[in-house]
Design a protein around this motif. Structure first.
Motif, PDB file in Angstrom:
ATOM      1  N   GLU A  83       3.511   5.646   5.737  1.00 38.61           N
ATOM      2  CA  GLU A  83       2.583   6.767   5.902  1.00 38.61           C
ATOM      3  C   GLU A  83       3.146   7.666   6.996  1.00 38.61           C
ATOM      4  N   LEU A 103       3.269   3.238   9.866  1.00 39.94           N
ATOM      5  CA  LEU A 103       2.833   4.616  10.118  1.00 39.94           C
ATOM      6  C   LEU A 103       3.800   5.263  11.101  1.00 39.94           C
ATOM      7  N   ALA A 139       5.091  20.095   0.492  1.00 38.07           N
ATOM      8  CA  ALA A 139       5.640  18.730   0.396  1.00 38.07           C
ATOM      9  C   ALA A 139       4.621  17.661   0.784  1.00 38.07           C
ATOM     10  N   ALA A 140       3.544  18.068   1.483  1.00 44.66           N
ATOM     11  CA  ALA A 140       2.560  17.101   1.983  1.00 44.66           C
ATOM     12  C   ALA A 140       1.530  16.736   0.923  1.00 44.66           C
ATOM     13  N   ASP A 141       0.903  15.562   1.123  1.00 41.21           N
ATOM     14  CA  ASP A 141      -0.160  15.133   0.215  1.00 41.21           C
ATOM     15  C   ASP A 141      -1.531  15.548   0.732  1.00 41.21           C
ATOM     16  N   LEU A 142      -1.664  15.603   2.061  1.00 42.03           N
ATOM     17  CA  LEU A 142      -2.933  15.958   2.686  1.00 42.03           C
ATOM     18  C   LEU A 142      -2.645  16.936   3.815  1.00 42.03           C
ATOM     19  N   VAL A 143      -3.354  18.043   3.821  1.00 44.70           N
ATOM     20  CA  VAL A 143      -3.158  19.033   4.884  1.00 44.70           C
ATOM     21  C   VAL A 143      -4.522  19.438   5.431  1.00 44.70           C
ATOM     22  N   GLN A 200       0.760  13.290   5.640  1.00 43.77           N
ATOM     23  CA  GLN A 200      -0.379  14.050   6.150  1.00 43.77           C
ATOM     24  C   GLN A 200       0.106  15.089   7.159  1.00 43.77           C
ATOM     25  N   MET A 229       0.843  -1.194   0.000  1.00 42.84           N
ATOM     26  CA  MET A 229       0.000   0.000   0.000  1.00 42.84           C
ATOM     27  C   MET A 229       0.883   1.251   0.000  1.00 42.84           C
ATOM     28  N   TYR A 246       1.387   8.081   2.287  1.00 40.46           N
ATOM     29  CA  TYR A 246       1.381   9.511   1.967  1.00 40.46           C
ATOM     30  C   TYR A 246       1.871  10.332   3.148  1.00 40.46           C
TER      31      TYR A 246
END
Lengths: 171, 171
Positions: B130, B98, B145-149, B6, B1, B4
């Motif tokens: 992750e 994680l 640089a993040a994928d989700l904020v 976050q 998997m 990302y």
């Protein structure tokens, strides 16, 4: 200890996970927790570990988790209303130190129950109970009634990268 | 998997609790979790229960939790830099599914380590890991640089009611 009403709303990730973290923190301080989950019905990873390993946290799901893309059915409405009745009694009797109404704002948004019914519960809350309410679209009347409101605001989301919900991360 | 990056930032309540919830959720799905906490050093309720009852979550604190109102000392800086070195290796070797860098943004804000050092770790992250980074004042370079904020935005806070931090709720 005086309890307050906390609301976590907004379109960003982190509302239910924040409520989960609060449940864990409260249990860690020997407080009793009732975690009511509206709308959602499928077995989330975090819930299995909560009930399996941590004493002091009671979990109950009052939803079927499948109407969001469609229209709620009579059954969805009944499940949510029964849930609200359950938690009303639990809160009013002060049985738990912390009560979480996860996704209650979504239930409101889909008219599964009314804001008046929810506010009535808030008004009857014994002083000792801490109440945490989550979900997008918290109505202004709920924000007015709450003591603490955090908006989880999506700044950037990997949905745009085509990421699908992953077990252990999103659910 | 695929994993990302976050980021949970903003001035509202719920950043560390969201990371905790994510740790719990990942552990519930049999993922391994390394929870590194910067700046904070005192025993939080949620941490005692994490380490006592849940397997698969390793916790390490890299702070003393007491400089926030004053100026960080040499010792605070050393603790944070050792922590960053620790997690750099852990992340690069892909030892955990994680990795949480709780309050890393606060560490950045107080210049305990540099954004360049943190970005270097992000760039070396194996695809499978992750990464979750929390704390107020996330700098723009980290957001980029993040994928989700998610920004936790304070809409209303009971500090204004004179509520002090309570065990099991705030810590």
């Amino acid at each position: 200890m005086k309890g307050y009403i906390q609301v976590y709303t907004g379109n960003g990730k982190g509302k239910t996970t924040a409520a989960l973290g609060l449940a864990l923190r409260a249990a860690g301080a020997d407080k009793s927790v009732y975690f009511a989950q509206f709308v959602k019905g499928k077995p989330y990873s975090e819930l299995s570990i909560l009930t399996a390993h941590i004493t002091g946290i009671t979990l109950k799901q009052y939803g079927r988790g499948c109407f969001i893309v469609n229209k709620p059915t009579e059954e969805d409405i009944r499940a949510a209303q029964n849930g609200l009745k359950d938690v009303a009694g639990i809160i009013e009797r002060g049985e738990y130190d912390l009560v979480v109404l996860d996704e209650a704002c979504i239930a409101l948004f889909y008219h599964l129950f009314t804001i008046e019914a929810l506010l009535d519960i808030l008004h009857r809350k014994p002083e000792s109970v801490e109440l945490v309410i989550t979900g997008r679209y918290a109505p202004q009347a709920l924000i007015d009634a709450a003591d603490l409101v955090t908006e989880m605001k999506e700044i950037k989301h990997y949905y745009t990268l085509g990421v699908e919900a992953r077990e252990g991360i999103e659910y």
